[in-house]
Design a protein around this motif. Structure first.
Motif, short mmCIF file in Angstrom:
data_model
loop_
_atom_site.label_atom_id
_atom_site.label_comp_id
_atom_site.label_asym_id
_atom_site.label_seq_id
_atom_site.Cartn_x
_atom_site.Cartn_y
_atom_site.Cartn_z
N ARG A 50 0.83 -1.20 0.00
CA ARG A 50 0.00 0.00 0.00
C ARG A 50 0.87 1.25 0.00
O ARG A 50 1.81 1.38 0.78
CB ARG A 50 -0.91 -0.01 1.22
N GLN A 53 -3.96 5.95 0.55
CA GLN A 53 -5.31 5.49 0.85
C GLN A 53 -6.27 5.63 -0.32
O GLN A 53 -7.45 5.30 -0.20
CB GLN A 53 -5.86 6.26 2.06
N GLU A 54 -5.78 6.10 -1.46
CA GLU A 54 -6.65 6.26 -2.61
C GLU A 54 -6.90 4.91 -3.29
O GLU A 54 -6.14 3.96 -3.12
CB GLU A 54 -6.03 7.24 -3.61
N ILE A 55 -7.99 4.84 -4.07
CA ILE A 55 -8.28 3.62 -4.82
C ILE A 55 -7.15 3.35 -5.80
O ILE A 55 -6.76 4.23 -6.58
CB ILE A 55 -9.63 3.76 -5.56
N GLY A 56 -6.60 2.14 -5.76
CA GLY A 56 -5.49 1.81 -6.65
C GLY A 56 -4.14 2.29 -6.16
O GLY A 56 -3.14 2.13 -6.86
N SER A 95 -0.64 3.08 -10.83
CA SER A 95 -0.66 4.47 -10.40
C SER A 95 0.64 4.78 -9.67
O SER A 95 1.38 3.88 -9.30
CB SER A 95 -1.85 4.75 -9.48
N SER A 98 0.10 9.84 -4.75
CA SER A 98 -1.13 10.63 -4.69
C SER A 98 -0.77 12.11 -4.89
O SER A 98 0.40 12.49 -4.90
CB SER A 98 -1.81 10.44 -3.33
#
Length: 235
Positions: A50, A53-56, A95, A98
């Motif tokens: 991880r 905390q964003e999607i993907g 990705s 962020s």
């Protein structure tokens, strides 16, 4: 098997792979064989690492942290036999950082007691460390477990300013992992190891000295530091 012209990485095996590396740049040539002496390490949650905390906001990430290496380095007519310990990382995702993250400090370290440490801290635009920062501690026998944000502290002890880019990078670190009896100081073998390509970042070889399992250790490793823009200089 990966290749660009006559630069080739060719591997075989699953749990403890063997890798052959061939590359040439001008009069410099390398011909190396790497044999993993520890099982493949799955970082994060069974290989899912991880990053926010964003999607993907994650990657798949595995490491071969101890690879017994032998081969040759040639420079012109001079051919030198070499041996050592290598580290291989493989990470992929859909990705990157962020919007609030500006870069990372990543450490891959091999200790003289046989332990290995992968650790990274993700940096945010407000000068803080993101809570998804994590790592993996690997024992001499190849067993390992994950380290969370609250398990470690990375302290910047000194800085180096690039004459080319003007970016200020950390240049000496102290890492503390109390539950593992780890308290080490890390220094670059050479301060100017900044890479100036499509992306500018600092990536280079470092030395290690301190304690592991509360006993004295030395070691070597690699550090990678990225910053999204030159205005985001770490103070």
């Amino acid at each position: 098997r990966i290749w660009i012209d006559d630069w080739i990485i060719d591997g075989a095996g699953l749990d403890q792979p063997t890798v052959r590396i061939l590359a040439r740049e001008g009069s410099l040539k390398i011909d190396l064989t790497l044999q993993s002496t520890k099982p493949v390490i799955l970082n994060g949650q069974s290989g899912l690492s991880r990053k926010n905390q964003e999607i993907g906001g994650a990657s798949y990430y595995y490491s071969c942290t101890r690879m017994a290496t032998e081969g040759f380095v040639s420079l012109g007519q001079q051919k030198m036999q070499v041996s050592g310990q290598s580290w291989m990382d493989r990470e992929w995702s859909t990705s990157a950082l962020s919007e609030k993250q500006i870069g990372w400090d990543w450490f891959g370290l091999q200790f003289s007691d046989g332990r290995d440490l992968m650790l990274y801290q993700l940096l945010t635009e407000d000068g803080k460390v993101d809570s998804t920062s994590s790592g993996t501690i690997i024992a001499q026998d190849g067993t390992y477990h994950s380290l969370g944000f609250d398990d470690f502290v990375i302290i910047n002890l000194d800085h180096w300013v690039s004459k080319t880019s003007g970016i200020q990078y950390p240049s000496t670190w102290q890492i503390e992992i109390p539950d593992q009896g780890i308290d080490i100081v890390i220094k670059p073998y050479l301060e100017d190891q900044e890479f100036n390509g499509i992306i500018r970042y600092w990536e280079g070889a470092v030395s290690v000295e301190g304690s592991s399992n509360s006993l004295f250790v030395t070691g070597s490793g690699y550090v990678e530091m990225t910053r999204s823009t030159s205005k985001n200089k770490l103070k």
